[in-house]
Design an enzyme around this catalytic site. Sequence first.
Site, PDB file in Angstrom:
ATOM      1  NE  ARG A  29      -3.877   0.550   1.890  1.00 37.25           N
ATOM      2  CZ  ARG A  29      -5.103   0.596   2.413  1.00 37.25           C
ATOM      3  NH1 ARG A  29      -5.343   1.329   3.486  1.00 37.25           N
ATOM      4  NH2 ARG A  29      -6.095  -0.088   1.870  1.00 37.25           N
ATOM      5  CG  HIS A  78      -8.369  -0.051  -2.910  1.00 35.53           C
ATOM      6  ND1 HIS A  78      -7.565  -1.119  -2.555  1.00 35.53           N
ATOM      7  CD2 HIS A  78      -9.080   0.273  -1.782  1.00 35.53           C
ATOM      8  CE1 HIS A  78      -7.776  -1.418  -1.285  1.00 35.53           C
ATOM      9  NE2 HIS A  78      -8.684  -0.601  -0.802  1.00 35.53           N
ATOM     10  CD  GLN A  85     -12.900  -2.325  -0.677  1.00 31.76           C
ATOM     11  OE1 GLN A  85     -12.084  -2.189   0.225  1.00 31.76           O
ATOM     12  NE2 GLN A  85     -14.053  -2.972  -0.487  1.00 31.76           N
ATOM     13  CG  ASP A 122     -13.597   6.056  -1.156  1.00 34.89           C
ATOM     14  OD1 ASP A 122     -13.619   5.910   0.087  1.00 34.89           O
ATOM     15  OD2 ASP A 122     -12.549   5.967  -1.819  1.00 34.89           O
ATOM     16  CB  CYS A 132     -13.935   0.809  -0.111  1.00 36.34           C
ATOM     17  SG  CYS A 132     -13.347   2.499   0.105  1.00 36.34           S
ATOM     18  NE  ARG A 160      -9.966  -5.624   0.405  1.00 33.08           N
ATOM     19  CZ  ARG A 160      -9.271  -4.574   0.840  1.00 33.08           C
ATOM     20  NH1 ARG A 160      -9.902  -3.525   1.333  1.00 33.08           N
ATOM     21  NH2 ARG A 160      -7.943  -4.537   0.760  1.00 33.08           N
TER      22      ARG A 160
HETATM   23  N1  NVA Z   1     -10.024   6.371  -1.444  1.00 34.78           N
HETATM   24  C1  NVA Z   1      -9.655   5.999  -0.108  1.00 34.78           C
HETATM   25  C2  NVA Z   1      -9.860   4.536   0.100  1.00 34.78           C
HETATM   26  C3  NVA Z   1      -9.505   4.025   1.459  1.00 34.78           C
HETATM   27  C4  NVA Z   1      -9.672   2.562   1.591  1.00 34.78           C
HETATM   28  C5  NVA Z   1      -8.212   6.389   0.154  1.00 34.78           C
HETATM   29  O1  NVA Z   1      -7.383   6.220  -0.749  1.00 34.78           O
HETATM   30  O2  NVA Z   1      -7.902   6.884   1.233  1.00 34.78           O
HETATM   31  N1   CP Z   2     -11.210  -0.420   2.366  1.00 32.21           N
HETATM   32  C1   CP Z   2      -9.933  -0.464   2.803  1.00 32.21           C
HETATM   33  O1   CP Z   2      -8.991  -0.694   2.027  1.00 32.21           O
HETATM   34  O2   CP Z   2      -9.800  -0.251   4.137  1.00 32.21           O
HETATM   35  P1   CP Z   2      -8.448  -0.022   4.960  1.00 32.21           P
HETATM   36  O3   CP Z   2      -7.931   1.337   4.567  1.00 32.21           O
HETATM   37  O4   CP Z   2      -8.880  -0.096   6.379  1.00 32.21           O
HETATM   38  O5   CP Z   2      -7.463  -1.090   4.591  1.00 32.21           O
END
Ligand code: NVA
Ligand code: CP
Length: 310
Positions: free
Chosen positions: A109, A136, A139, A225, A265, A293
């Site tokens: 990540r 992502h 997800q 989101d 998500c 997930r």
């Molecule tokens: N769009 C959000 C998703 C978090 C799971 C982010 O990137 O923070």
């Molecule tokens: N939806 C998701 O990826 O959640 P986290 O940021 O908690 O991993």
Amino acid sequence: MKPGDSLMKHYLQFKDFRAEEYAYLFERAATIKKRFKNYEKYTPLVDRTLAMIFEKASTRTRVSFEAGMYQLGGSVVNLTTGDSQLGRAEPIEDSAKVISRMVDIVMIRTFEQTKIEAFAANSRVPVINGLTNEYHPCQILADIFTFIEHRGSIQGKVVAWVGDGNNMANTWLQAADVLGFTLHVSTPGGYEIDPQMAGVKNAACVETFNHPMDACAGAHLVTTDVWTSMGYEAENEARMKAFVDWCVDADMMAAAQPDALFMHCLPAHRGEEVEAEVIDGPQSVVWDEAENRLHAQKALMEYLVLGRIG
Ligand code: NVA
Ligand code: CP
């Protein structure tokens, strides 16, 4: 799969896999989930190790990958920017060369997609995108698995995206292209998606709308989101103003199909991108979505490490 195997695959974007591979993965996820629910031990990844690298916060991704790998019989190493040499400017290419000699699969990540691409280009083992600024895919893998569980095939259906043209929106866009459904998108001006950047082949898979209500009309799934994704916190004040009309509410859900599902998500901000009565209401499947997930990523790790089973 062995290091250097020409069949080795990475999962960096949704479009890295074909529709037929997704059909396989959704079947496998269903099988793996059923066995797990029946407390049947299934440990095909015994003696295999997953390295997880987190340069941003996480709850679901961390727990689902870590628990999933242990349940499959393997073990997990967790690295963050702060507790590894990644935070002290060791080149990503060098990190990839070292880490991938010691483990069997890597989940990352991070911020820019180019960073995960550089890691994958220097890795001997499969690399999974656990979220970047741009995409992502894990997800959406879980989201579509969830849709299939509740409503059957997503092909030919309409998914409404309400909100930011972010990593989730880009990934939905790729999924519409690969799996043959239509994405209705409504974002505030200045926060649009870019189908060309996402490498979409069939431009007809996306329709854009100025008003979120119009995007939701007739949709089989409504999803949104956060207004401010990780890494964009400096823009928060401007975003809070720009997105104020992009809050999924009961009227938007009423414009969708009567049996439309709602997904998010998570983490969610009730009263911002979604009203509590929607996310906590009867059309919401967010808890199934979060749980899936685990099952979807177990199928993904099995596929990337061992190839097809049976
Ligand atoms: N769009 C959000 C998703 C978090 C799971 C982010 O990137 O923070
Ligand atoms: N939806 C998701 O990826 O959640 P986290 O940021 O908690 O991993």
